[in-house]
Design a protein around this motif. Structure first.
Motif, PDB file in Angstrom:
ATOM      1  N   LYS A 194       7.491  16.396 -50.334  1.00  0.00           N
ATOM      2  CA  LYS A 194       6.056  16.538 -50.268  1.00  0.00           C
ATOM      3  C   LYS A 194       5.394  15.565 -51.242  1.00  0.00           C
ATOM      4  CE  LYS A 194       5.625  19.933 -47.305  1.00  0.00           C
ATOM      5  NZ  LYS A 194       4.886  19.749 -46.051  1.00  0.00           N
ATOM      6  N   LYS A 245      -0.287  19.583 -43.762  1.00  0.00           N
ATOM      7  CA  LYS A 245       0.616  19.310 -42.636  1.00  0.00           C
ATOM      8  C   LYS A 245       1.178  17.901 -42.764  1.00  0.00           C
ATOM      9  CE  LYS A 245      -1.899  22.358 -39.466  1.00  0.00           C
ATOM     10  NZ  LYS A 245      -2.637  22.447 -38.180  1.00  0.00           N
ATOM     11  N   GLU A 246       2.073  17.725 -43.700  1.00  0.00           N
ATOM     12  CA  GLU A 246       2.660  16.406 -43.936  1.00  0.00           C
ATOM     13  C   GLU A 246       3.815  16.161 -42.962  1.00  0.00           C
ATOM     14  OE1 GLU A 246       3.326  15.103 -48.035  1.00  0.00           O
ATOM     15  OE2 GLU A 246       2.360  16.971 -48.651  1.00  0.00           O
ATOM     16  N   THR A 247       3.486  15.930 -41.717  1.00  0.00           N
ATOM     17  CA  THR A 247       4.493  15.690 -40.694  1.00  0.00           C
ATOM     18  C   THR A 247       4.378  14.262 -40.168  1.00  0.00           C
ATOM     19  OG1 THR A 247       3.048  16.453 -38.924  1.00  0.00           O
ATOM     20  CG2 THR A 247       4.409  18.113 -40.017  1.00  0.00           C
ATOM     21  N   MET A 248       5.442  13.808 -39.518  1.00  0.00           N
ATOM     22  CA  MET A 248       5.438  12.469 -38.931  1.00  0.00           C
ATOM     23  C   MET A 248       4.386  12.374 -37.830  1.00  0.00           C
ATOM     24  SD  MET A 248       6.812   9.537 -39.247  1.00  0.00           S
ATOM     25  CE  MET A 248       7.142   8.006 -38.365  1.00  0.00           C
ATOM     26  N   ARG A 258       0.936  11.905 -39.459  1.00  0.00           N
ATOM     27  CA  ARG A 258       0.773  10.553 -39.982  1.00  0.00           C
ATOM     28  C   ARG A 258       0.527   9.555 -38.859  1.00  0.00           C
ATOM     29  NH1 ARG A 258       5.993  11.186 -43.997  1.00  0.00           N
ATOM     30  NH2 ARG A 258       4.959  12.454 -45.590  1.00  0.00           N
ATOM     31  N   TYR A 270      -4.423  16.727 -43.799  1.00  0.00           N
ATOM     32  CA  TYR A 270      -3.094  16.125 -43.958  1.00  0.00           C
ATOM     33  C   TYR A 270      -2.235  16.769 -45.059  1.00  0.00           C
ATOM     34  CZ  TYR A 270       0.541  12.827 -45.233  1.00  0.00           C
ATOM     35  OH  TYR A 270       1.753  12.274 -45.563  1.00  0.00           O
TER      36      TYR A 270
END
Length: 409
Positions: free
Chosen positions: A2, A62-65, A68, A59
């Motif tokens: 994270k 929800k730090e997802t690919m 991004r 963001y």
């Protein structure tokens, strides 16, 4: 990992994002105040500002690919929309050229290349429109020197690529260096633990073994009790094996003789030693080793290294499978690979390889791999594991090549 794992980072991000959103809203206000009437372009501009603002604000949670990629996609569409809606603002082209730089903040190669490709595709369409359709009506500042602007754009993208590539390469090297430091600390910790504890444990075990051996020959004891003694002896021998492994780590290898080892000869002898164990498990060992390949190391330790790795590979492999060992020259190094068809490992499991007491085997201690890492590093070599869950594991070792001078094997 994270990115917003501290309160300071989160506050800094929120402050930066609020500044970006304020600038986008300022642009909307300027357009609204300067326009005689509000058209579809203004509503499209407003929608993109709203969508991009929501993505940036959500963001950190929800730090997802996917998130991004969505931010990069919407951001690219936003700036290209501004480029189309407001052709009189010539500086927008600068923002378009720098658009892939935003993806560098996420520092994921695939995301950066996606942004670079997307930006290149959009601007190719834009330049084609200016040249074939617009012909300088709305974009005279670009049309007058279209070739020069295209060259500048390509140069900016090449520069961004170079910055990202060199930075990514440096980070990978630092990560490798950090992992090596971690491994050295593990070995040091295990060595200190072994030196402090192993001898103290071995002494009482020796005493217990002596009494058990004494009572084993006592004719007055029942056979059932002697069977228990045999079981106890087996367990004590297993404990002594673990202690010997600890002492192997604690024992410095600096004073051991360094030999010129013929890799093929040594590997053939190791294969002969472990062949019977492999056959019991139903495993076939295949060798693919080039002739006249030599390395500088202690022959006994090299054999110990290979036996540890082959034994692990055999125990991880399914019945009736094969185990491949290769040794080939790569530039100035001898590259040795041990390839199995076993259960493999996940990325998370591979992070702990070589850690004290970490093993995927039921009765494993992890000491064997720690010794293997120590041997490889001592002789200026490198060792790397690549694995896919359910598809097997490949161990790749690299040692500096040495010319033949009375080579041993």
């Amino acid at each position: 990992m994270k990115e917003f794992n501290s309160l300071i980072n989160f506050k800094l991000y929120r402050l930066s994002i609020m500044l970006v959103i304020s600038l986008m809203l300022s642009g909307l206000i300027v357009v609204y105040m300067s326009s005689s009437e509000v058209g579809w372009g203004f509503y499209l501009h407003s929608l993109l500002v709203l969508l991009l603002s929501l993505l940036l604000l959500s963001y950190p949670k929800k730090e997802t690919m996917f998130m991004r990629s969505l931010i990069i996609l919407v951001g690219t569409v936003y700036f290209h929309t501004i480029f189309i809606l407001y052709p009189e603002t010539s500086s927008t082209l600068i923002l378009l050229c720098l658009m892939p730089a935003a993806s560098i903040l996420f520092f994921q190669p695939m995301l950066f290349y996606f942004s670079l490709l997307l930006n290149g595709l959009f601007l190719t369409v834009a330049f084609s429109y200016i040249y074939y359709v617009d012909k300088g009506a709305l974009y005279p500042h670009l049309y007058m020197d279209l070739i020069g602007n295209i060259i500048n754009f390509l140069g900016s993208q090449a520069l961004l690529f170079l910055v990202f590539y060199l930075s990514d390469l440096r980070i990978k090297r630092q990560q490798l260096y950090y992992e090596q430091i971690q491994q050295a600390e593990r070995l040091k910790t295990a060595g200190q633990l072994a030196a402090a504890v192993a001898h103290e444990i071995r002494n009482p075990i020796t005493v217990v073994k002596g009494f058990i051996q004494y009572y084993q020959v006592d004719q007055s004891l029942k056979k059932e009790m002697k069977d228990h003694f045999s079981l106890m002896m087996d367990e004590l021998k297993a404990a002594e094996t673990v202690i010997s492994d600890f002492l192997s780590i604690a024992n410095p290898i600096n004073n051991k003789d360094i030999d010129t080892v013929n890799v093929k000869t040594a590997l053939l002898k190791v294969a002969d030693l472990i062949q019977s164990y492999a056959l019991i498990q139903g495993i076939t060992i295949k060798l693919d080793v080039e002739e006249d390949r030599f390395i500088a190391c202690n022959l006994i330790e090299f054999k110990q290294l290979m036996i540890n790795l082959l034994k692990n590979a055999i125990e991880a492999s399914p019945i009736e499978s094969s185990l491949v060992v290769t040794a080939k020259k790569r530039k100035n190094c001898i590259e040795i690979k041990v390839i199995d068809e076993g259960s493999g490992m996940t990325e998370e499991e591979m992070k702990f390889i070589g850690t004290p007491f970490y093993s995927l085997k039921n009765k494993g201690t992890g000491i064997g791999l720690m010794i293997s890492f120590s041997i490889v590093q001592h002789y200026n070599g490198s060792i790397q594991f690549t694995s896919n869950k359910g598809k097997g594991t490949t161990v790749t070792m690299s040692f500096p090549s040495k010319k033949a001078t009375a080579a041993l094997g």
